[in-house]
Design a protein around this motif. Structure first.
Motif, PDB file in Angstrom:
ATOM      1  N   GLY B 332       0.807  -1.310  -0.119  1.00  0.00           N
ATOM      2  CA  GLY B 332       0.087  -0.178  -0.199  1.00  0.00           C
ATOM      3  C   GLY B 332       0.894   1.006  -0.059  1.00  0.00           C
ATOM      4  N   TYR B 333       1.963   1.384   0.613  1.00  0.00           N
ATOM      5  CA  TYR B 333       2.614   2.595   0.739  1.00  0.00           C
ATOM      6  C   TYR B 333       3.257   2.600  -0.509  1.00  0.00           C
ATOM      7  N   MET B 334       3.978   1.581  -1.240  1.00  0.00           N
ATOM      8  CA  MET B 334       4.486   1.722  -2.296  1.00  0.00           C
ATOM      9  C   MET B 334       3.547   2.266  -3.351  1.00  0.00           C
ATOM     10  N   LEU B 335       2.224   1.668  -3.411  1.00  0.00           N
ATOM     11  CA  LEU B 335       1.424   2.191  -4.389  1.00  0.00           C
ATOM     12  C   LEU B 335       1.208   3.738  -4.377  1.00  0.00           C
ATOM     13  N   LEU B 336       1.243   4.257  -3.046  1.00  0.00           N
ATOM     14  CA  LEU B 336       1.179   5.694  -2.844  1.00  0.00           C
ATOM     15  C   LEU B 336       2.371   6.349  -3.819  1.00  0.00           C
ATOM     16  N   GLY B 337       3.630   5.806  -3.749  1.00  0.00           N
ATOM     17  CA  GLY B 337       4.492   6.499  -4.606  1.00  0.00           C
ATOM     18  C   GLY B 337       4.031   6.255  -5.896  1.00  0.00           C
ATOM     19  N   VAL B 338       3.487   5.123  -6.442  1.00  0.00           N
ATOM     20  CA  VAL B 338       3.056   5.016  -7.827  1.00  0.00           C
ATOM     21  C   VAL B 338       2.109   6.205  -8.176  1.00  0.00           C
ATOM     22  N   ALA B 339       1.095   6.406  -7.121  1.00  0.00           N
ATOM     23  CA  ALA B 339      -0.001   7.263  -7.407  1.00  0.00           C
ATOM     24  C   ALA B 339       0.383   8.606  -7.614  1.00  0.00           C
ATOM     25  N   PRO B 408      17.426   4.576  13.141  1.00  0.00           N
ATOM     26  CA  PRO B 408      18.620   5.135  12.185  1.00  0.00           C
ATOM     27  C   PRO B 408      18.469   4.002  11.006  1.00  0.00           C
ATOM     28  N   THR B 409      17.355   3.160  10.765  1.00  0.00           N
ATOM     29  CA  THR B 409      17.464   2.166   9.882  1.00  0.00           C
ATOM     30  C   THR B 409      17.079   2.728   8.490  1.00  0.00           C
ATOM     31  N   ALA B 410      17.235   1.724   7.454  1.00  0.00           N
ATOM     32  CA  ALA B 410      16.921   2.188   6.059  1.00  0.00           C
ATOM     33  C   ALA B 410      15.559   2.481   5.914  1.00  0.00           C
ATOM     34  N   GLY B 411      14.689   1.599   6.835  1.00  0.00           N
ATOM     35  CA  GLY B 411      13.268   1.689   6.685  1.00  0.00           C
ATOM     36  C   GLY B 411      12.911   3.087   6.574  1.00  0.00           C
ATOM     37  N   PHE B 412      13.444   3.996   7.445  1.00  0.00           N
ATOM     38  CA  PHE B 412      13.253   5.249   7.813  1.00  0.00           C
ATOM     39  C   PHE B 412      13.341   6.082   6.501  1.00  0.00           C
ATOM     40  N   ILE B 413      14.420   5.805   5.952  1.00  0.00           N
ATOM     41  CA  ILE B 413      14.852   6.724   4.561  1.00  0.00           C
ATOM     42  C   ILE B 413      13.844   6.463   3.418  1.00  0.00           C
ATOM     43  N   GLY B 414      13.315   5.031   3.446  1.00  0.00           N
ATOM     44  CA  GLY B 414      12.370   4.680   2.451  1.00  0.00           C
ATOM     45  C   GLY B 414      11.202   5.552   2.691  1.00  0.00           C
ATOM     46  N   LYS B 415      10.517   5.506   3.881  1.00  0.00           N
ATOM     47  CA  LYS B 415       9.257   6.238   4.100  1.00  0.00           C
ATOM     48  C   LYS B 415       9.511   7.815   3.901  1.00  0.00           C
ATOM     49  N   TYR B 417      11.342   9.585   1.878  1.00  0.00           N
ATOM     50  CA  TYR B 417      11.387   9.766   0.624  1.00  0.00           C
ATOM     51  C   TYR B 417      10.004   9.682   0.187  1.00  0.00           C
ATOM     52  N   LEU B 418       9.219   8.845   0.646  1.00  0.00           N
ATOM     53  CA  LEU B 418       7.796   8.647  -0.010  1.00  0.00           C
ATOM     54  C   LEU B 418       7.030   9.708   0.485  1.00  0.00           C
ATOM     55  N   PHE B 419       7.134  10.486   2.094  1.00  0.00           N
ATOM     56  CA  PHE B 419       6.370  11.197   2.347  1.00  0.00           C
ATOM     57  C   PHE B 419       6.710  12.649   1.762  1.00  0.00           C
ATOM     58  N   ILE B 420       7.920  12.795   1.347  1.00  0.00           N
ATOM     59  CA  ILE B 420       8.411  14.068   0.674  1.00  0.00           C
ATOM     60  C   ILE B 420       7.757  14.067  -0.681  1.00  0.00           C
ATOM     61  N   ALA B 421       7.806  12.844  -1.192  1.00  0.00           N
ATOM     62  CA  ALA B 421       7.317  12.789  -2.582  1.00  0.00           C
ATOM     63  C   ALA B 421       5.546  13.136  -2.763  1.00  0.00           C
ATOM     64  N   GLN B 426       1.286  17.955  -2.888  1.00  0.00           N
ATOM     65  CA  GLN B 426       0.278  18.528  -2.215  1.00  0.00           C
ATOM     66  C   GLN B 426      -0.837  17.354  -2.058  1.00  0.00           C
ATOM     67  N   MET B 427      -0.352  16.358  -1.867  1.00  0.00           N
ATOM     68  CA  MET B 427      -1.175  15.103  -1.312  1.00  0.00           C
ATOM     69  C   MET B 427      -1.217  15.036   0.263  1.00  0.00           C
ATOM     70  N   ILE B 428      -1.617  16.155   0.995  1.00  0.00           N
ATOM     71  CA  ILE B 428      -1.188  16.262   2.583  1.00  0.00           C
ATOM     72  C   ILE B 428      -1.976  15.145   3.271  1.00  0.00           C
ATOM     73  N   THR B 429      -3.395  15.176   2.820  1.00  0.00           N
ATOM     74  CA  THR B 429      -4.393  14.410   3.380  1.00  0.00           C
ATOM     75  C   THR B 429      -3.760  12.762   3.335  1.00  0.00           C
ATOM     76  N   VAL B 430      -3.446  12.398   2.338  1.00  0.00           N
ATOM     77  CA  VAL B 430      -3.022  10.947   1.997  1.00  0.00           C
ATOM     78  C   VAL B 430      -1.815  10.754   2.853  1.00  0.00           C
ATOM     79  N   ALA B 431      -0.875  11.925   2.961  1.00  0.00           N
ATOM     80  CA  ALA B 431       0.377  11.588   3.689  1.00  0.00           C
ATOM     81  C   ALA B 431       0.033  11.427   4.977  1.00  0.00           C
ATOM     82  N   ILE B 432      -0.958  12.323   5.723  1.00  0.00           N
ATOM     83  CA  ILE B 432      -1.378  12.050   7.037  1.00  0.00           C
ATOM     84  C   ILE B 432      -1.881  10.674   7.383  1.00  0.00           C
TER      85      ILE B 432
END
Lengths: 102, 504
Positions: B332-339, B408-415, B417-421, B426-432
């Protein structure tokens, strides 16, 4: 009466719906697999009808050949798996094979 | 027939050729060395090493293979070899390497050692399907590759017949898989009827220049999404995931959760980008054709997927089942990146996937080591394990922390970059909503740690001793998770380089 593209599409859509209906309602795994075959064949009718009436050359019929081959491969594997299920559970009813539930 | 064309096409699909050759070699070796199967894993390793070199070369060596220059207008072919496909092939190759070691250690596979030849042959079949899936640009090739991948994995899900749950897993996988590939094929047939071609680039040109019935096209697109959604286990095509993940041998479960999901994502992105996107704007956002609203569909599906995955994972007692729901949530998280439908979102998906590979496979590896010893995958049986086997406990903790997405794990970096994208688009609601989901996820991952470190066991906890090769392997899996958590620049640069998809 002239047979048009619409006639083919009506048949294929009916076949597709019957396939979905069979998958949803049937309990016997073999009948579910038959429903899946119906879906694939509905798509095949579409391919051939479109390529004939749309003037797309022979590509649709070649695709239909591919699909037939894959359907055969899938049926072979599916029946092997169902046979394995029969050996372990001594029935092939999809709704009775549910050990993996919390 | 243009032979020059054929040779250049064949040189573009070298990794696929290598995998096919080694598939046949494994079958032959299985027949020749009937008694001694120890050679086969090494043969598989050799094939993977050669293929990985060829895949790395593909990052720069790009092009279209098998163009139909006579019938079609464009010279864009059935297979598109580009850096984007190479990135996903690299993920598939790395997880295959890990899978070989997994299978070497796994008790479940050892007990069916006389079938080891079939096991590796089927895995190579899967790899071949996934390779073609991540570079196919023709709907029929996509369907054939998808079936190749699926048929091999149905059998592998029920590979070890020691327990009844294996056969049940393979039956459920088969029925859901065959149904969704049937749906997908019907969608492809409608696409073919609308546009007269199955080539994604041709479809793109056609959709951009002709008036077509939007309802029919939406129906066909949703049907095709059914086939893809099944591979990446997104709602509402996820029903098979928990049952198959719990029932299949652990090595195969781990592989399905990473490699076949990677192939599904590569397919989804390439399908949308090649068939529906007309151009990139200056900021990297994709100009998508108005014929079908992919943006809304993907957002809806991804929110449903991660919420359902996380909420259902809360009350799982079997750790494999819990990891299955967690892998649904990650999809689901990764689909958001595609969306987001931009290059930035795609970079986030690539980074996320690269890290997800190590943390998820690492977690599954430790679960397998514990199951090898205790024979149990229930979370309740993990009580006190953190004290009797501290190394495994700490390693599993780190993987879980990475899966939650904490620094400090890599999972944090993945998330991150996703949230920054998401925020940039402008998809603030979805990010929340995604952020709230991460908080829910905290609970069920921490629950495992609570059982390991804080709950006193009523019966005496077994000590799971770890032999040295396994310790080295776990450290090898932990290193990327920890190092990329602080030094992630190279991965980000590589992902940015690989985001270019050929064909615009």
């Amino acid at each position: 009466m002239q047979v048009e593209l619409t006639h083919f599409l009506v048949v294929s859509t009916l076949l597709f719906s019957m396939g979905v209906f069979a998958i949803v309602t049937r309990k016997n795994a073999i009948l579910v697999l038959m429903g899946i075959e119906l879906m694939l064949n509905a798509a095949n009718i579409n391919f051939v009808a479109f390529s004939k009436f749309g003037g797309f050359g022979l590509s649709g019929q070649v695709i239909a050949l591919f699909v037939i081959i894959l359907a055969a491969a899938e049926a072979a594997i599916a029946l092997a798996i169902v046979l394995n299920i029969y050996k372990t559970f001594s029935n092939v009813n999809v709704d009775e094979i549910n050990n993996l539930k919390e | 027939m243009n032979y020059e064309n054929l040779y250049s096409s064949l040189s573009l699909i070298q990794p696929e050729i290598t995998i096919s050759v080694f598939l046949l070699l494994i079958v032959v070796a299985d027949l020749i060395f009937d008694k001694n199967k120890a050679l086969i894993p090494f043969l598989a390793l050799a094939g993977l090493i050669i293929a990985s070199v060829q895949v790395i070369l593909q990052v720069t060596n790009t092009g279209y293979a098998f163009p139909f220059s006579d019938v079609y207008l464009s010279r864009k072919g059935m297979v598109t070899v580009d850096a984007f496909g190479a990135f996903f092939k690299l993920i598939i190759i790395i997880s295959s390497f890990i899978l070989v070691y997994f299978s070497y250690v796994s008790d479940e596979i050892k007990k069916s050692e006389k079938n080891l030849g079939e096991y590796y042959a089927l895995i190579f079949g899967m790899i071949l399907g996934m390779f073609f899936l991540s570079s196919a640009s023709d709907l029929i090739l996509i369907y054939v590759a998808l079936e190749l991948l699926s048929l091999s994995s149905y059998v592998l899900a029920g590979f070890s017949k020691l327990r009844t749950r294996n056969s049940e897993a393979s039956l459920k996988y088969l029925i859901y898989g065959a149904t969704s590939s049937g749906l997908m094929l019907f969608g492809i047939s409608i696409f073919y009827g609308l546009s007269g071609t199955t080539n994604l680039y041709e479809i793109n040109t056609f959709l951009a220049s002709h008036q077509i019935n939007h309802l029919t096209l939406s129906f066909a697109s949703i049907l095709i999404f059914a086939g893809i959604g099944y591979k990446i286990s997104s709602v509402p095509f996820h029903f098979w995931t928990p049952d198959v993940y719990e029932g299949a041998p652990i090595s195969i479960t781990a592989y399905l959760s990473v490699a076949s999901k990677a192939a599904g994502f590569a397919l989804l992105v390439r399908f949308i980008k090649s068939a529906f996107v007309t151009s990139d704007d200056s900021l990297g956002y994709w100009e998508i054709l108005s014929v079908f609203d992919w943006h809304s569909l993907l957002i809806l599906v991804s929110i449903l997927t991660m919420t359902l995955g996380n909420l259902t994972a809360l009350w799982q007692n079997n750790i494999k089942r819990m990891l299955a729901y967690s892998s649904i949530a990650h999809a689901g998280y990764m689909l958001l990146g595609v969306a987001v439908l931009s290059n930035q979102g795609l970079v986030a998906v690539l980074i996320y996937f690269f890290f997800y590979l190590f943390m998820n496979l690492g977690a599954f590896f430790i679960v397998m080591l514990i199951a090898n010893k205790t024979g149990s995958e229930e979370i309740d049986d993990y009580n006190g394990l953190g004290y009797t086997s501290p190394f495994l406990g700490v390693a599993l903790t780190l993987f879980m922390v990475a899966l939650i997405g904490l620094p400090p794990t890599a999972g944090f970096i993945g998330k991150l970059y996703l949230f920054i994208a998401l925020v940039d688009a402008q998809m603030i609601t979805v990010a929340i909503i995604a952020l709230l989901n991460t908080v829910i996820a905290l609970y069920y991952y921490i629950r495992v740690l609570k059982h390991m470190f804080l709950t006193k066991s009523t019966v005496e906890t077994q000590t799971v001793s770890v032999i040295r090769p396994n310790i080295i392997f776990i450290i090898f899996m932990l290193a990327p998770v920890l190092i990329f958590g602080v030094y992630f620049g190279p991965v980000v640069d590589f992902a940015k380089r690989c985001v270019q998809i050929l064909g615009l």
